[in-house]
Design a protein around this motif. Structure first.
Motif, PDB file in Angstrom:
ATOM      1  N   GLU A 270     -37.416 -32.102 -27.349  1.00  0.00           N
ATOM      2  CA  GLU A 270     -38.135 -31.091 -26.572  1.00  0.00           C
ATOM      3  C   GLU A 270     -37.188 -30.304 -25.676  1.00  0.00           C
ATOM      4  O   GLU A 270     -36.239 -30.845 -25.116  1.00  0.00           O
ATOM      5  CB  GLU A 270     -39.207 -31.757 -25.712  1.00  0.00           C
ATOM      6  CG  GLU A 270     -40.304 -32.401 -26.554  1.00  0.00           C
ATOM      7  CD  GLU A 270     -41.455 -32.891 -25.721  1.00  0.00           C
ATOM      8  OE1 GLU A 270     -41.920 -32.142 -24.829  1.00  0.00           O
ATOM      9  OE2 GLU A 270     -41.891 -34.029 -25.951  1.00  0.00           O
ATOM     10  N   ARG A 271     -37.479 -29.028 -25.600  1.00  0.00           N
ATOM     11  CA  ARG A 271     -36.806 -28.101 -24.679  1.00  0.00           C
ATOM     12  C   ARG A 271     -35.279 -28.131 -24.799  1.00  0.00           C
ATOM     13  O   ARG A 271     -34.573 -28.311 -23.800  1.00  0.00           O
ATOM     14  CB  ARG A 271     -37.242 -28.372 -23.252  1.00  0.00           C
ATOM     15  CG  ARG A 271     -38.695 -28.045 -22.994  1.00  0.00           C
ATOM     16  CD  ARG A 271     -39.048 -28.239 -21.517  1.00  0.00           C
ATOM     17  NE  ARG A 271     -40.389 -27.782 -21.222  1.00  0.00           N
ATOM     18  CZ  ARG A 271     -41.475 -28.544 -21.290  1.00  0.00           C
ATOM     19  NH1 ARG A 271     -41.373 -29.807 -21.644  1.00  0.00           N
ATOM     20  NH2 ARG A 271     -42.655 -28.032 -20.999  1.00  0.00           N
ATOM     21  N   ALA A 272     -34.783 -27.940 -26.006  1.00  0.00           N
ATOM     22  CA  ALA A 272     -33.330 -27.838 -26.199  1.00  0.00           C
ATOM     23  C   ALA A 272     -32.813 -26.690 -25.329  1.00  0.00           C
ATOM     24  O   ALA A 272     -33.425 -25.627 -25.231  1.00  0.00           O
ATOM     25  CB  ALA A 272     -33.001 -27.600 -27.670  1.00  0.00           C
ATOM     26  N   VAL A 273     -31.691 -26.925 -24.680  1.00  0.00           N
ATOM     27  CA  VAL A 273     -31.144 -26.001 -23.684  1.00  0.00           C
ATOM     28  C   VAL A 273     -30.449 -24.818 -24.359  1.00  0.00           C
ATOM     29  O   VAL A 273     -29.548 -25.020 -25.186  1.00  0.00           O
ATOM     30  CB  VAL A 273     -30.148 -26.751 -22.768  1.00  0.00           C
ATOM     31  CG1 VAL A 273     -29.515 -25.811 -21.760  1.00  0.00           C
ATOM     32  CG2 VAL A 273     -30.845 -27.906 -22.069  1.00  0.00           C
ATOM     33  N   PRO A 274     -30.859 -23.600 -24.024  1.00  0.00           N
ATOM     34  CA  PRO A 274     -30.210 -22.420 -24.602  1.00  0.00           C
ATOM     35  C   PRO A 274     -28.696 -22.446 -24.395  1.00  0.00           C
ATOM     36  O   PRO A 274     -28.213 -22.801 -23.315  1.00  0.00           O
ATOM     37  CB  PRO A 274     -30.839 -21.253 -23.837  1.00  0.00           C
ATOM     38  CG  PRO A 274     -32.182 -21.773 -23.429  1.00  0.00           C
ATOM     39  CD  PRO A 274     -31.952 -23.231 -23.126  1.00  0.00           C
ATOM     40  N   GLY A 275     -27.962 -22.113 -25.449  1.00  0.00           N
ATOM     41  CA  GLY A 275     -26.510 -22.025 -25.385  1.00  0.00           C
ATOM     42  C   GLY A 275     -25.770 -23.346 -25.466  1.00  0.00           C
ATOM     43  O   GLY A 275     -24.539 -23.359 -25.565  1.00  0.00           O
ATOM     44  N   SER A 276     -26.465 -24.469 -25.442  1.00  0.00           N
ATOM     45  CA  SER A 276     -25.805 -25.772 -25.438  1.00  0.00           C
ATOM     46  C   SER A 276     -25.109 -26.051 -26.773  1.00  0.00           C
ATOM     47  O   SER A 276     -25.642 -25.754 -27.846  1.00  0.00           O
ATOM     48  CB  SER A 276     -26.824 -26.879 -25.168  1.00  0.00           C
ATOM     49  OG  SER A 276     -26.218 -28.153 -25.300  1.00  0.00           O
ATOM     50  N   LEU A 277     -23.931 -26.646 -26.687  1.00  0.00           N
ATOM     51  CA  LEU A 277     -23.200 -27.058 -27.881  1.00  0.00           C
ATOM     52  C   LEU A 277     -23.394 -28.546 -28.173  1.00  0.00           C
ATOM     53  O   LEU A 277     -22.793 -29.082 -29.104  1.00  0.00           O
ATOM     54  CB  LEU A 277     -21.709 -26.738 -27.727  1.00  0.00           C
ATOM     55  CG  LEU A 277     -21.372 -25.255 -27.538  1.00  0.00           C
ATOM     56  CD1 LEU A 277     -19.872 -25.062 -27.421  1.00  0.00           C
ATOM     57  CD2 LEU A 277     -21.949 -24.401 -28.647  1.00  0.00           C
ATOM     58  N   ASP A 278     -24.264 -29.212 -27.395  1.00  0.00           N
ATOM     59  CA  ASP A 278     -24.570 -30.617 -27.641  1.00  0.00           C
ATOM     60  C   ASP A 278     -25.344 -30.756 -28.953  1.00  0.00           C
ATOM     61  O   ASP A 278     -26.211 -29.940 -29.256  1.00  0.00           O
ATOM     62  CB  ASP A 278     -25.414 -31.202 -26.504  1.00  0.00           C
ATOM     63  CG  ASP A 278     -24.652 -31.274 -25.186  1.00  0.00           C
ATOM     64  OD1 ASP A 278     -23.405 -31.211 -25.217  1.00  0.00           O
ATOM     65  OD2 ASP A 278     -25.314 -31.368 -24.140  1.00  0.00           O
ATOM     66  N   SER A 279     -25.036 -31.796 -29.712  1.00  0.00           N
ATOM     67  CA  SER A 279     -25.743 -32.044 -30.971  1.00  0.00           C
ATOM     68  C   SER A 279     -27.137 -32.591 -30.713  1.00  0.00           C
ATOM     69  O   SER A 279     -27.328 -33.452 -29.860  1.00  0.00           O
ATOM     70  CB  SER A 279     -24.972 -33.047 -31.826  1.00  0.00           C
ATOM     71  OG  SER A 279     -23.779 -32.477 -32.284  1.00  0.00           O
TER      72      SER A 279
END
Length: 146
Positions: A101-110
């Motif tokens: 839920e709510r993946a963070v915009p711009g994040s490079l985390d898998s």
């Protein structure tokens, strides 16, 4: 000359953007809810690499369905994605394996599936919680069965 060059550089990403076929699907919850979405289909590697990058917004009843040729582990990131997303990882039988839920915009985390999946549905961030969608619920789509 500098202005012309900047305009050309600015136009390149838009010209290179993939287009997507449209489809419809329904999420059926264990509680009896049925929620319909208009989705874009990410079927090719190029479409899947682009996904929802560069989008400023998405209608509440919209999403993107990434469909693989075969069942596999999946890993996503949010590079160049401007809106928060819920990612629903879907098995070949349509069952939701896990939800991020709510993946963070711009994040490079898998962001990874909890097992092999056939498809991933991206919705606006917070939609899964608002609708009461949980792992084990089903996504009904003719595109997943292909």
């Amino acid at each position: 000359m500098v202005v012309t060059l900047l305009l050309l550089v600015a136009a390149v990403p838009a010209a290179a953007l993939e287009s997507f076929q449209k489809s419809k699907l329904t999420i059926e919850t264990a509680g009896g809810g049925k929620f319909r979405f208009d989705v874009e289909l990410a079927l090719t590697q190029q479409q899947q690499a682009q996904g929802l990058m560069f989008r400023q917004s998405m209608p509440a009843d919209a999403g993107m369905l990434f469909v693989y040729d075969r069942t596999q582990q999946a890993s996503f990131w949010m590079k160049n994605t401007l809106i928060p997303l819920d990612m629903l990882f879907i098995a070949a039988d349509g069952r939701i394996v896990n939800i991020h839920e709510r993946a963070v915009p711009g994040s490079l985390d898998s962001v990874n599936s909890d097992g092999p999946v056939k498809a991933i549905l991206e919705l606006n961030g917070g939609m899964a919680a608002r609708l009461g969608v949980h792992p084990g619920d089903r996504v009904v789509s003719p595109d997943i069965a292909k």
